[in-house]
Design a protein around this motif. Structure first.
Motif, PDB file in Angstrom:
ATOM      1  N   LEU A  43       0.772  -1.185   0.039  1.00 51.60           N
ATOM      2  CA  LEU A  43      -0.012   0.082   0.144  1.00 51.60           C
ATOM      3  C   LEU A  43       0.896   1.264   0.063  1.00 51.60           C
ATOM      4  N   TRP A  93       1.262   8.495  -2.540  1.00 53.45           N
ATOM      5  CA  TRP A  93       1.033   9.333  -3.469  1.00 53.45           C
ATOM      6  C   TRP A  93      -0.265  10.131  -3.302  1.00 53.45           C
ATOM      7  N   LEU A  94      -1.345   9.321  -2.912  1.00 57.44           N
ATOM      8  CA  LEU A  94      -2.713   9.746  -2.748  1.00 57.44           C
ATOM      9  C   LEU A  94      -2.766  10.872  -1.744  1.00 57.44           C
ATOM     10  N   PRO A 131       3.261   2.808  -1.209  1.00 60.94           N
ATOM     11  CA  PRO A 131       3.617   3.953  -2.342  1.00 60.94           C
ATOM     12  C   PRO A 131       2.589   4.695  -2.816  1.00 60.94           C
ATOM     13  N   GLY A 132       1.619   3.815  -3.248  1.00 66.56           N
ATOM     14  CA  GLY A 132       0.206   4.256  -3.718  1.00 66.56           C
ATOM     15  C   GLY A 132      -0.447   5.353  -2.729  1.00 66.56           C
ATOM     16  N   ILE A 133      -0.577   4.860  -1.400  1.00 63.60           N
ATOM     17  CA  ILE A 133      -1.368   5.556  -0.515  1.00 63.60           C
ATOM     18  C   ILE A 133      -0.516   6.895  -0.011  1.00 63.60           C
TER      19      ILE A 133
END
Lengths: 313, 267
Positions: A37, A43-44, A39-41
């Motif tokens: 989770l 980013w968000l 890197p994506g989270i």
């Protein structure tokens, strides 16, 4: 070596050194979802959530571009923004709402056609629904300028049938033109967001078991009753996600209003855009976009509650 | 009246086909006007047939530059959003952990927010950080808004996967890496491909978020937007038509290959 020899649950009684070996990967395993989770989270959080915080702070600042802005908790900006731009807000919701209803009315038969009637043409029709996506939507919206042009075929036909007399009386068009009127903007919005309505509708219609229709027929239901009591209720998830996917982007859109409308059809997106990029009045722009966000989130929450599809997400 | 009865019986089909016509009409107009030779700057009225624009699609200053920039941004945004989104989707479907609800809403929210709100708030962040607006800010923004769509597409596919297939692979002594590469990934591939395709289309076509965060960088949609005020060159219609035809061809070829494979498998 292999994990298959051990039960998935971590062993509880430590007796052999082998157990220790197994315990280590199990803690590492517990961290796997977090690593997936991260890197994506991140980013968000940094590029979606944090900007909203910055915008909230901007909306209560005062100052000017030359002297710099300062947080002064000046909530008056919200009041002034609403007082000055409420027509644009009402217009945005009205246009987006009308376009959503039109999308549903136009999109449902097509989705139904693809799901139940198209037979071996099904894939071709689906391609024709998706393919316009690949021509830039701006180019396609500009094409509506040609289609609805004054003295063009569409306007001539509507004029001959006296449709424009009625719509002008309703305030949707102006005497004998369509371009630069509310009707043109709603037409563009409807057109641009139709695929977002058709695809979820099709997905939920396609899942319906055809035998249910036969059963309804066997129980002496007319086609209309079958639709009302069986097909439509079962397609509700598609109706809800389709209307949301149409209404939300349409309410913030300014491309259709700018290209097909006039200054009398400006939507709130236009105002936010010009305040941010041209007038450079950041506090007002931030306040406007927060009000829009609040209205949309409120409307969406109420709608999801009422339609009873909370497990949608 | 037999005609009326026929219409009544086929009402759904007629209405559906009318909607389809409404959806295709602008594409046909774009196509027809790509063969026009306009009088003056605006390509809104039919003058006479010409192949000039088709012979020289890059004949307008900056047009092909903006097109290639959009393709580059879409490529990297697709790569980034698909990688990050697939990881999130797997974590959400395959593992139970705390904060799942919060993460689900964090992923849902970008889709439930008007684009202009996201665009404006991202701009306030970049302004506060003093970031140079351009290629990188656009790429960051595109990865951000494509991410949720990729997660949704991949999640749907992974959720419908049979976990017993992976158990079977493990029972046959496949290691975790081998299981993932030879079993999990091939089954999830259509979902990942759908997510990637969606990300590419969304990024390539995005105007609102790009308009806020591009500074003086001009992507293809921004070029089209600017040309709407100055007068649209015919070349824009050519590119629009080419994209439409290419997309239809790609899908048809894909269908052909799929049906070939199916009939081969049957034999």
């Amino acid at each position: 070596m292999s994990l298959t020899e051990a039960p998935p649950a971590p062993p509880s009684q430590p007796e052999e050194p082998k157990e220790l070996k197994l315990r280590k990967p199990s803690t590492r395993k517990r961290l796997v979802p977090y690593w997936l989770l991260l890197p994506g989270i991140l980013w968000l959080v940094v590029f979606f959530a944090l900007p909203l915080v910055y915008q909230a702070s901007t909306s209560v600042q005062t100052g000017s571009l030359e002297q710099g802005f300062e947080v002064t908790w000046h909530f008056q900006t919200y009041v002034e923004a609403l007082r000055e731009y409420y027509p644009q807000f009402i217009r945005s919701l009205l246009y987006a709402g009308t376009a959503t209803i039109l999308c549903l009315l136009l999109g449902y038969p097509l989705a139904y056609l693809i799901a139940f009637k198209a037979g071996r043409w099904r894939n071709l029709v689906l391609v024709l629904v998706i393919a316009p996506f690949f021509t830039s939507f701006l180019i396609r919206t500009l094409a509506w300028k040609t289609i609805l042009a004054d003295g063009g075929a569409v306007v001539d036909v509507l004029n001959t049938l006296h449709v424009l007399d009625v719509t002008s009386w309703l305030g949707w068009t102006e005497s004998n033109r369509v371009l630069a009127t509310p009707m043109a903007v709603v037409c563009g919005l409807t057109y641009n967001f139709l695929p977002f309505m058709i695809l979820p509708l099709y997905t939920s219609l396609e899942r319906i078991d055809g035998r249910l229709h036969e059963a309804a027929g066997d129980l002496y239901a007319t086609p209309a009753t079958t639709f009302r009591k069986v097909t439509f209720p079962l397609s509700m998830p598609g109706v809800v996600s389709g209307t949301l996917l149409t209404f939300i982007p349409a309410s913030g859109d300014y491309v259709n209003a700018e290209l097909l409308g006039s200054t009398d059809t400006k939507m709130v997106g236009s105002v936010i855009q010009s305040q941010f990029l041209r007038v450079l009045d950041y506090p007002t722009a931030a306040a406007l976009s927060f009000i829009l966000m609040a209205i949309v989130l409120l409307a969406v929450t109420l709608y999801i509650r009422r339609s009873g599809t909370e497990d949608l997400v | 009246m037999p005609v009326l009865r026929w219409i009544r019986r086929n009402l759904v089909v007629i209405a559906g086909l009318l909607t389809l016509a409404y959806m295709i009409l602008p594409n046909i107009v774009v196509m027809v006007f790509s063969f026009n030779k306009p009088n003056g700057r605006f390509n809104y009225a039919w003058q006479r047939f010409s192949l000039d624009a088709w012979k020289d699609p890059c004949g307008v200053a900056d047009l092909c530059g903006s097109l290639s920039l959009s393709l580059q941004i879409a490529f990297w945004a697709t790569l980034g959003a698909t990688a990050l989104g697939t990881m999130i989707a797997f974590a959400l479907v395959r593992y139970r952990f705390r904060a799942r609800g919060a993460i689900n809403s964090l992923i849902f929210l970008p889709m439930a927010m008007p684009e202009v709100v996201m665009a404006a708030s991202l701009l306030t962040l970049f302004l506060n950080m003093g970031a140079q607006l351009g290629f990188w800010t656009v790429l960051i923004a595109h990865i951000m808004f494509c991410l949720s769509f990729v997660v949704t597409a991949v999640k749907a596919r992974v959720m419908s996967m049979d976990p017993r297939l992976e158990e079977a692979a493990r029972d046959l002594y496949a290691g975790p890496v081998q299981t993932f590469l030879r079993v999990t990934l091939p089954i999830a591939a259509p979902g990942i491909a759908a997510g990637a395709l969606l990300a590419f289309a969304l990024s390539f076509d995005d105007f609102i978020i790009t308009n806020f965060n591009a500074g003086s960088t001009v992507t293809f949609p921004m070029f089209v937007w600017g040309s709407a005020q100055r007068g649209t060159p015919v070349q824009i219609n050519v590119i629009g038509t080419a994209m439409f035809v290419l997309a239809v061809l790609m899908v048809l070829v894909g269908q052909l290959i799929a049906s070939r494979r199916k009939s081969n498998a049957r034999n």
